[in-house]
Scaffold this motif. Structure first.
Motif, short mmCIF file in Angstrom:
data_model
loop_
_atom_site.label_atom_id
_atom_site.label_comp_id
_atom_site.label_asym_id
_atom_site.label_seq_id
_atom_site.Cartn_x
_atom_site.Cartn_y
_atom_site.Cartn_z
N GLY A 184 0.83 -1.18 0.11
CA GLY A 184 -0.09 -0.04 0.18
C GLY A 184 0.79 1.15 0.10
N LYS B 162 -2.05 5.11 2.01
CA LYS B 162 -3.42 5.35 1.52
C LYS B 162 -4.20 5.87 2.92
CE LYS B 162 -4.41 2.02 -1.91
NZ LYS B 162 -5.02 0.49 -2.17
N GLY B 163 -4.84 7.00 2.81
CA GLY B 163 -5.45 7.69 3.88
C GLY B 163 -4.41 8.45 5.00
N SER C 1 3.78 7.88 0.00
CA SER C 1 2.43 8.14 0.51
C SER C 1 1.72 7.11 0.78
CB SER C 1 1.57 8.81 -0.72
OG SER C 1 1.70 8.00 -1.70
N SER D 212 3.60 3.68 -1.80
CA SER D 212 3.83 4.31 -2.84
C SER D 212 4.93 5.24 -2.95
CB SER D 212 2.67 4.60 -3.81
OG SER D 212 2.13 5.85 -3.35
#
Length: 417
Positions: free
Chosen positions: A311, A370-371, A368, A313
Motif C-alpha cells: 500500500g 492510503k489515507g 504516500s 507508494s
C-alpha cells in the motif's frame, strides 16, 4: 412553212451538237485532272523496289487470312524525303543509315524515373531500391561501452504470465582475458528471488536463447521492472558483476500477439553502499537554442520507507526555483512498495540562459500511504554556486558545459536542507 421548219431543225441540231461537244470536252478535262493528281500521289511508289511491293502484298494476304498481325504502320513519305534510299523494316527492327539527321527512339517501354534509376526500365529490378536498412545495433558501440544485451518480452493475459527470452550479449569487458558469463533476471521490486541462465564458457559474445516465466497479475504488471545482472565466473568459481540492465514495464504495451525484441547497453552498478537516507539517480541537459532544461529521473535506492507494504507508494517531485521562488513542479508516477524504485521519466522546464546563474532544481522523494499524508524521505538540490557545493554543483556545471547532452549522476538524499 417548210423552209421555216428546216431552219428551226438546223438550229436545234446545231445546239445539240454544241452541247455534245462541250460535254465531251468537260469530261476529257476532268479525266486529265484526275490522272494528273493520281500521278502525284503514286509517284513515290516508284522509288521502292520490287521486293518491298511483294512484301506489302504478302503482308496484306497474311492479314486477310488472320494467321498473324503485322506490326508495321503504313505511311506516306513526305515530299522533302523523296529520293532517299529507304530500307524495309521488319520484325520491329530499327535501321538508321549513317549521317541520318533523325534519331530513332530506343525500343522498349521507359519509366518516368528512367534517368534517376540508373537506366532501369519497367519490368527489371533495381537492387539499390530494395536494400534493407543496416542493423547497426551489433556494430555501433559508443566509447566506454561495457556490453550490450538483447532480450524479448511477451505477456499472456489469460494465464497472467510474463515471458522473458534472454537472447544474447555482445562485447563484454571482463576483468581477465577469458570470460564465462551468465545472467540473473529479477522482476522488481522482488529482489529476493531470481531466475538464472546457463553459463557460457570462454566467450565475450555469449548466445543464450533461453526462455523464462514470471507469474504476475495484469494489475501489477506495469508496476514491475525487469533487472538483468550479467556476471563472469572465474577459475576460482567467484562471481564478478560485469554490468546490469534496468527495464521498467510501465511504458510498454504487452499483449499475447505483441512480442517486443529489445536491446540495452549494460550499465555499471553503483557498488558503494547507500547513504543514510538513500540515493537518487537522474540526468540533466540544457538546450541553449530552445532555452529548455530537461530532467530525467531514473531511479532511487536504499530508501528508508516508513512502512514496507504494497500500500506504500513512492514518487519524485521535481521543482524549478529561481531566487528561491517557486516556478513550476512536476511529479513522477508512484511506484508501489519498493525501497529501490525505477522511474525513467523525463520532464522539461523553460529556462532562459541568463537565468541559469539564479535557478535551481529541487528533487524530493516522497512516500504516500492510503489515507495518510505524504512523508518526505529525502531531497537533493542541484544548481549554481549560489545554492550548492560539491557533487551537486559539479553536476550543474557539467550540464552547462555540455549543451544538449544528458549528464547522468547519483546523488545522496538529505532529509533536512
Amino acid at each position: 412553212t417548210e423552209q421555216a421548219l428546216a431552219v428551226a431543225g438546223g438550229i436545234i441540231g446545231a445546239m445539240l451538237l454544241f452541247v455534245l461537244i462541250g460535254t465531251t470536252v468537260y469530261l476529257l478535262w476532268k479525266k486529265f485532272c484526275w490522272l494528273l493528281s493520281y500521278e502525284k500521289l503514286t509517284s513515290p511508289v516508284k522509288t521502292r523496289n520490287a521486293n518491298a511491293i511483294l512484301q506489302d502484298q504478302s503482308t496484306s494476304e497474311i492479314q486477310l487470312k488472320g494467321t498473324s498481325r503485322s506490326s508495321s504502320i503504313p505511311f506516306i513519305i513526305p515530299p522533302t524525303l523523296h529520293g532517299r534510299d529507304w530500307i524495309n523494316l521488319t520484325n520491329e527492327e530499327h535501321v538508321q543509315e549513317e549521317g541520318h539527321p533523325y534519331v530513332i527512339p530506343q525500343s522498349g517501354p521507359r519509366s518516368s524515373f528512367h534517368s534517376l534509376a540508373a537506366a532501369y526500365v519497367v519490368g527489371t529490378i533495381n537492387p539499390e531500391l530494395y536494400k534493407f536498412p543496416e542493423d547497426k545495433s551489433e556494430t555501433d558501440f559508443p566509447e566506454g561501452n561495457i556490453g550490450r544485451l538483447w532480450f524479448s518480452i511477451e505477456y499472456e493475459q489469460e494465464s497472467e504470465r510474463l515471458l522473458v527470452s534472454l537472447i544474447k550479449v555482445r562485447k563484454l569487458q571482463p576483468p581477465a582475458d577469458s570470460c564465462s558469463p551468465f545472467v540473473k533476471i529479477y522482476l522488481l521490486p522482488d529482489e529476493r528471488s531470481y531466475l538464472q541462465s546457463k553459463t557460457k564458457r570462454k566467450t565475450l559474445n555469449p548466445q543464450f536463447d533461453e526462455n523464462f516465466v514470471f507469474q504476475v497479475s495484469s494489475k501489477m504488471l506495469l508496476q514491475r521492472t525487469l533487472k538483468f545482472l550479467v556476471y563472469h565466473v572465474d577459475k576460482q568459481k567467484k562471481h564478478h558483476l560485469l554490468g546490469q540492465v534496468i527495464f521498467p514495464l510501465k511504458n510498454e504495451t504487452l499483449t499475447d500477439d505483441n512480442k517486443l525484441v529489445i536491446w540495452r547497453d549494460l550499465e555499471k552498478e553503483n557498488l558503494e553502499p547507500p547513504s543514510e537516507h538513500g540515493d537518487i539517480q537522474f540526468s540533466l541537459s540544457y538546450n541553449d537554442y530552445l532555452g529548455r532544461l530537461t530532467v530525467v529521473v531514473l531511479r532511487a535506492r536504499g530508501l528508508k520507507l516508513q512502512e514496507e507494504s504494497h500500500g506504500v507508494s513512492v514518487f519524485v517531485k521535481v521543482s524549478l526555483m529561481n531566487h528561491n521562488k517557486f516556478i513550476k513542479s512536476k511529479k513522477t508516477a508512484a511506484v508501489l512498495g519498493s525501497p529501490n524504485p525505477v522511474y525513467n521519466e523525463t520532464f522539461s522546464f523553460k529556462a532562459h540562459q541568463t537565468e541559469l546563474d539564479t535557478a535551481s532544481l529541487n528533487l524530493s522523494v516522497l512516500q504516500s500511504i492510503k489515507g495518510e499524508k505524504t512523508h518526505l524521505l529525502g531531497r537533493v538540490i542541484v544548481g549554481p554556486f549560489m545554492y550548492t557545493r560539491g557533487k551537486e554543483l559539479e553536476h550543474w556545471n557539467e550540464m552547462i558545459s555540455k549543451p544538449k547532452e544528458l549528464v547522468k549522476r547519483w546523488h545522496a538524499l538529505c532529509h533536512n536542507m
